[in-house]
Design an enzyme around this catalytic site. Structure first.
Site, PDB file in Angstrom:
ATOM      1  N   GLU A 138      11.475  47.369-114.254  1.00  0.00           N
ATOM      2  CA  GLU A 138      11.945  47.826-112.946  1.00  0.00           C
ATOM      3  C   GLU A 138      11.200  47.072-111.844  1.00  0.00           C
ATOM      4  O   GLU A 138      10.347  46.228-112.101  1.00  0.00           O
ATOM      5  CB  GLU A 138      11.747  49.335-112.798  1.00  0.00           C
ATOM      6  CG  GLU A 138      10.301  49.793-112.850  1.00  0.00           C
ATOM      7  CD  GLU A 138      10.145  51.307-112.762  1.00  0.00           C
ATOM      8  OE1 GLU A 138      11.112  52.032-113.100  1.00  0.00           O
ATOM      9  OE2 GLU A 138       9.050  51.765-112.364  1.00  0.00           O
TER      10      GLU A 138
ATOM     11  N   ASP B   3       5.717  52.518-104.230  1.00  0.00           N
ATOM     12  CA  ASP B   3       6.737  51.478-104.055  1.00  0.00           C
ATOM     13  C   ASP B   3       6.635  50.776-102.695  1.00  0.00           C
ATOM     14  O   ASP B   3       7.600  50.704-101.937  1.00  0.00           O
ATOM     15  CB  ASP B   3       8.148  52.077-104.215  1.00  0.00           C
ATOM     16  CG  ASP B   3       8.288  52.936-105.446  1.00  0.00           C
ATOM     17  OD1 ASP B   3       7.641  52.619-106.463  1.00  0.00           O
ATOM     18  OD2 ASP B   3       9.048  53.924-105.410  1.00  0.00           O
TER      19      ASP B   3
END
Length: 342
Positions: free
Chosen positions: A203, A32
C-alpha cells in the site's frame, strides 16, 4: 571595509542557518503524512478520518506552529462518508487536486472503500472552493491513490484489493480525474516481510525519480498494525514504460524498517519532497514510538534527509531517534558573500 562587513554578515547568516534544527516527530499525531511544494510553500496533510485539512508553511521543521485549515468535510452519509484516509495534494494542469480514500458510513469495509478526487482552481489550496470530481473508476476497490507525471503523461497508482491480498495497480490518466487503460497490476506481496500482521499488503505507493533518471515506486508492506510495517521499493529503467509490469523490479529486502535501537517502530506511508534550495531529497513518513502501538492515532509524522548512491539508487538510511536535533532542509543563502578581493 565594506567587503569585509558584507563577508562577515554572510558568514553569520550561513552559520545561523546551519545551526537551525528541528526534532521529530513533527506533530504528536499524523498518520499517512503527505507534503506538496509550490511557490515557496509546503502544504502538509494527513489522515483525519472525517475531513481533510492543509497546513501551510515555509518551514516544515516548524510544522506544529503552522495554521491548519479544514478544506473539506465528508458528507453525512453515502459513498465517501467515512474512513477518509491518506489524502494527497497535487498541482496539475494549473489546478489543485486532492486524492483520498473513503468508505460508506453504512458499510465501512473494504468492499465499499474507494478512491475520490477534489478540484480547486485557487492559486492557494487553503483558499477557494473545493469541488468533487467524484469516484475514480478503478478496476478494483482500493486505497492510497497517488499521481505522478512522467514524459508529459499522468499516471495513477493505488493499492488494490485483489482476493486476499493488496497489489499495486497503475493506470494512465486522460485528465486528473479520469483513468485510462490499461490498469496494470505491477506488484504483489511475495516476501515474508510483506505479509506481517496476518495480511498480505502492498500500500501507500509513492513515485520518485532518481538523479540519473531511474524510476522508483516506494510502498508500505504488511499490515499497518504490525511493528514490521516497512517500506519496499520497485525500480525501473529511465526509459521504461511504467505500465509494463515486467519493467518493475522489487527489492528483496525492505529499504526502510523499524529501528528498536532508535525507538522507532512500523515506519511507513511516506512521501518525498525537496529542500527549499532543491539540493536535498527528504522523506516524510509516519511511525510509532513504541512496540505494539498498532495502527492508531499515536502514529506521528517524521522527516529526515535521504541520500543517493553512486549507482543512482536511493539510500533511505535508518529511522532517526525522536527528540534528537536535526539540521533543517537546506535553503538558499539570504546574503551572498562578495567576490574575493583581487
Amino acid at each position: 571595509m565594506l567587503a569585509a562587513s558584507l563577508l562577515a554578515i554572510a558568514v553569520a547568516a550561513n552559520l545561523a542557518a546551519a545551526s537551525e534544527t528541528f526534532r521529530n516527530p513533527l506533530l504528536p499525531t499524523g498518520p499517512d503524512p503527505w507534503v506538496a511544494q509550490h511557490d515557496g510553500f509546503y502544504y502538509y496533510t494527513n489522515t483525519l478520518g472525517d475531513r481533510i485539512a492543509l497546513w501551510k508553511t515555509r518551514d516544515l521543521g516548524r510544522l506544529a506552529a503552522a495554521p491548519a485549515t479544514v478544506v473539506w468535510r465528508a458528507p453525512a452519509s453515502g459513498p465517501g462518508s467515512a474512513a477518509v484516509w491518506a489524502p494527497e495534494l497535487h498541482f496539475l494542469d494549473g489546478k489543485w487536486y486532492l486524492y483520498y480514500t473513503a468508505a460508506d458510513k453504512a458499510h465501512d469495509d473494504d468492499t465499499h472503500r474507494h478512491l475520490y478526487v477534489l478540484e480547486n482552481a485557487s492559486p492557494d489550496p487553503t483558499q477557494g472552493q473545493w469541488i468533487s470530481r467524484g469516484m475514480l473508476k478503478t478496476d478494483h476497490n482500493g486505497i492510497d491513490g497517488t499521481v505522478f507525471q512522467l514524459r508529459d503523461k499522468l499516471y495513477f497508482v493505488y493499492s488494490a484489493y485483489v482476493g486476499d491480498h493488496s497489489d499495486l495497480v497503475i493506470a494512465p490518466m486522460t485528465n486528473p480525474w479520469t483513468l485510462g487503460t490499461p490498469q496494470a497490476d505491477i506488484a504483489q506481496p511475495t516476501y515474508a516481510w510483506e505479509m506481517q500482521g496476518g495480511r498480505k499488503i502492498l500500500e501507500g505507493p509513492e513515485f520518485l525519480e532518481g538523479p540519473t533518471g531511474k524510476l522508483f515506486l516506494s510502498y508500505s508492506a504488511s499490515a499497518c498494525w504490525s511493528d514490521h510495517y516497512a517500506l519496499g521499493l520497485l525500480s525501473a529503467a529511465p526509459d521504461a514504460d511504467p505500465l509494463d509490469p515486467a519493467a518493475w523490479h522489487k527489492s528483496p529486502q525492505p529499504v526502510f524498517a523499524q529501528s528498536p535501537a532508535n525507538g522507532v517502530y512500523a515506519p511507513g506511508h511516506n512521501g518525498f519532497f525537496k529542500s527549499p534550495d532543491g539540493k536535498q531529497t527528504w522523506i516524510i513518513y509516519h511511525a510509532n514510538g513504541g512496540p505494539g502501538w498498532k495502527c492508531g492515532p499515536r502514529r506521528s509524522p517524521r522527516m529526515q534527509q535521504m541520500h543517493w548512491r553512486a549507482d543512482g539508487t536511493p539510500d533511505f538510511g535508518v529511522p532517526v531517534k525522536a527528540d534528537v536535533p536535526l539540521a533543517v532542509p537546506s535553503r538558499q543563502d539570504e546574503v551572498q558573500a562578495p567576490p574575493h578581493p583581487r
